[in-house]
Design a protein around this motif. Structure first.
Motif, short mmCIF file in Angstrom:
data_model
loop_
_atom_site.label_atom_id
_atom_site.label_comp_id
_atom_site.label_asym_id
_atom_site.label_seq_id
_atom_site.Cartn_x
_atom_site.Cartn_y
_atom_site.Cartn_z
N ARG A 96 54.44 -55.14 -16.51
CA ARG A 96 55.15 -54.23 -15.61
C ARG A 96 55.88 -53.11 -16.35
O ARG A 96 56.08 -52.04 -15.79
CB ARG A 96 56.11 -55.01 -14.73
CG ARG A 96 55.37 -55.93 -13.78
CD ARG A 96 56.22 -56.38 -12.62
NE ARG A 96 55.46 -57.30 -11.78
CZ ARG A 96 54.65 -56.91 -10.81
NH1 ARG A 96 54.48 -55.64 -10.57
NH2 ARG A 96 53.99 -57.80 -10.10
N ARG A 97 56.25 -53.37 -17.58
CA ARG A 97 56.95 -52.34 -18.37
C ARG A 97 56.22 -52.18 -19.71
O ARG A 97 55.96 -53.18 -20.39
CB ARG A 97 58.40 -52.73 -18.58
CG ARG A 97 59.14 -52.80 -17.25
CD ARG A 97 60.64 -52.88 -17.36
NE ARG A 97 61.16 -53.36 -18.60
CZ ARG A 97 62.07 -54.30 -18.74
NH1 ARG A 97 62.55 -54.90 -17.68
NH2 ARG A 97 62.51 -54.67 -19.92
N PRO A 98 55.91 -50.96 -20.08
CA PRO A 98 55.16 -50.72 -21.33
C PRO A 98 55.82 -51.35 -22.56
O PRO A 98 55.13 -51.87 -23.44
CB PRO A 98 55.12 -49.20 -21.46
CG PRO A 98 55.29 -48.70 -20.07
CD PRO A 98 56.17 -49.70 -19.37
N GLU A 99 57.14 -51.37 -22.60
CA GLU A 99 57.83 -51.92 -23.77
C GLU A 99 57.72 -53.45 -23.85
O GLU A 99 58.05 -54.04 -24.88
CB GLU A 99 59.30 -51.49 -23.79
CG GLU A 99 60.13 -51.97 -22.63
CD GLU A 99 60.07 -51.10 -21.38
OE1 GLU A 99 60.85 -51.37 -20.46
OE2 GLU A 99 59.25 -50.16 -21.30
N LYS A 100 57.22 -54.08 -22.82
CA LYS A 100 57.05 -55.53 -22.81
C LYS A 100 55.64 -55.99 -23.21
O LYS A 100 55.35 -57.18 -23.22
CB LYS A 100 57.38 -56.10 -21.42
CG LYS A 100 58.83 -55.92 -21.03
CD LYS A 100 59.71 -56.77 -21.88
CE LYS A 100 61.15 -56.70 -21.41
NZ LYS A 100 62.02 -57.55 -22.20
N ILE A 101 54.78 -55.05 -23.54
CA ILE A 101 53.42 -55.42 -23.94
C ILE A 101 53.48 -56.20 -25.24
O ILE A 101 54.08 -55.76 -26.22
CB ILE A 101 52.52 -54.17 -24.07
CG1 ILE A 101 52.35 -53.50 -22.71
CG2 ILE A 101 51.16 -54.55 -24.67
CD1 ILE A 101 51.59 -52.19 -22.75
N ASP A 102 52.85 -57.34 -25.26
CA ASP A 102 52.80 -58.20 -26.44
C ASP A 102 51.56 -57.82 -27.26
O ASP A 102 50.47 -58.39 -27.08
CB ASP A 102 52.75 -59.67 -26.02
CG ASP A 102 52.83 -60.63 -27.18
OD1 ASP A 102 52.60 -60.21 -28.34
OD2 ASP A 102 53.12 -61.82 -26.94
N PHE A 103 51.72 -56.84 -28.15
CA PHE A 103 50.60 -56.35 -28.93
C PHE A 103 50.08 -57.38 -29.93
O PHE A 103 48.91 -57.34 -30.29
CB PHE A 103 50.96 -55.03 -29.63
CG PHE A 103 51.00 -53.86 -28.68
CD1 PHE A 103 49.83 -53.25 -28.26
CD2 PHE A 103 52.21 -53.38 -28.21
CE1 PHE A 103 49.85 -52.19 -27.37
CE2 PHE A 103 52.25 -52.30 -27.33
CZ PHE A 103 51.07 -51.71 -26.91
N VAL A 104 50.92 -58.31 -30.36
CA VAL A 104 50.45 -59.36 -31.27
C VAL A 104 49.49 -60.29 -30.53
O VAL A 104 48.41 -60.62 -31.03
CB VAL A 104 51.64 -60.13 -31.89
CG1 VAL A 104 51.16 -61.33 -32.69
CG2 VAL A 104 52.49 -59.20 -32.75
N LEU A 105 49.87 -60.70 -29.32
CA LEU A 105 48.99 -61.53 -28.51
C LEU A 105 47.69 -60.78 -28.20
O LEU A 105 46.60 -61.35 -28.32
CB LEU A 105 49.68 -61.95 -27.21
CG LEU A 105 48.81 -62.70 -26.20
CD1 LEU A 105 48.26 -64.00 -26.79
CD2 LEU A 105 49.61 -62.97 -24.92
N LEU A 106 47.80 -59.51 -27.83
CA LEU A 106 46.60 -58.74 -27.54
C LEU A 106 45.69 -58.63 -28.76
O LEU A 106 44.47 -58.76 -28.64
CB LEU A 106 46.97 -57.35 -27.02
CG LEU A 106 47.62 -57.31 -25.64
CD1 LEU A 106 47.98 -55.89 -25.27
CD2 LEU A 106 46.72 -57.95 -24.59
#
Length: 121
Positions: A96-106
């Motif tokens: 819901r918020r760009p700053e909450k994207i978990d790039f490590v998981l992705l």
């Protein structure tokens, strides 16, 4: 965002709301780095990463969130524990918020996808 008519991913990113653009650019860069041999195409109005003509990963800027589509059911099953606490649809992660994207998981999901072909949902 209404389904994009952009002809390429660069055009798609130019259309997204400014407050999401940096996160989506970072997501694109991650896909390009972690999915060697995949083709980056536009399909269904969103960026899709295909192997041998089959989409395995996609992302989109939706009205209420950013979606990352994990089209490989075997990868979703392998990461069930890590995905359990995430906002998930049948085949997508929602942020819901760009700053909450978990790039490590992705990154880990992309690496698992790139490791070999598997079942598409």
């Amino acid at each position: 965002m209404v389904q994009s008519q952009a002809e390429d991913v660069g055009g798609y990113l130019a259309e997204v709301p400014e407050e999401r653009r940096a996160a989506l650019v970072r997501l694109r860069e991650l896909c390009r780095a972690e999915l060697p041999g995949f083709a980056e195409v536009m399909a269904y109005g969103m960026p899709v990463y295909e192997r041998d003509g089959v989409g395995e990963i996609a992302f989109a800027s939706q009205k209420q969130y950013i979606s990352v589509y994990l089209l490989r059911s075997d990868v979703r099953e392998a990461f069930a524990e890590q995905l359990a606490g995430q906002d998930m649809g049948k085949g997508c992660l929602r942020f819901r918020r760009p700053e909450k994207i978990d790039f490590v998981l992705l990154r880990d999901l992309l690496r698992a996808t790139a490791a070999g072909p598997g079942r598409i949902c």
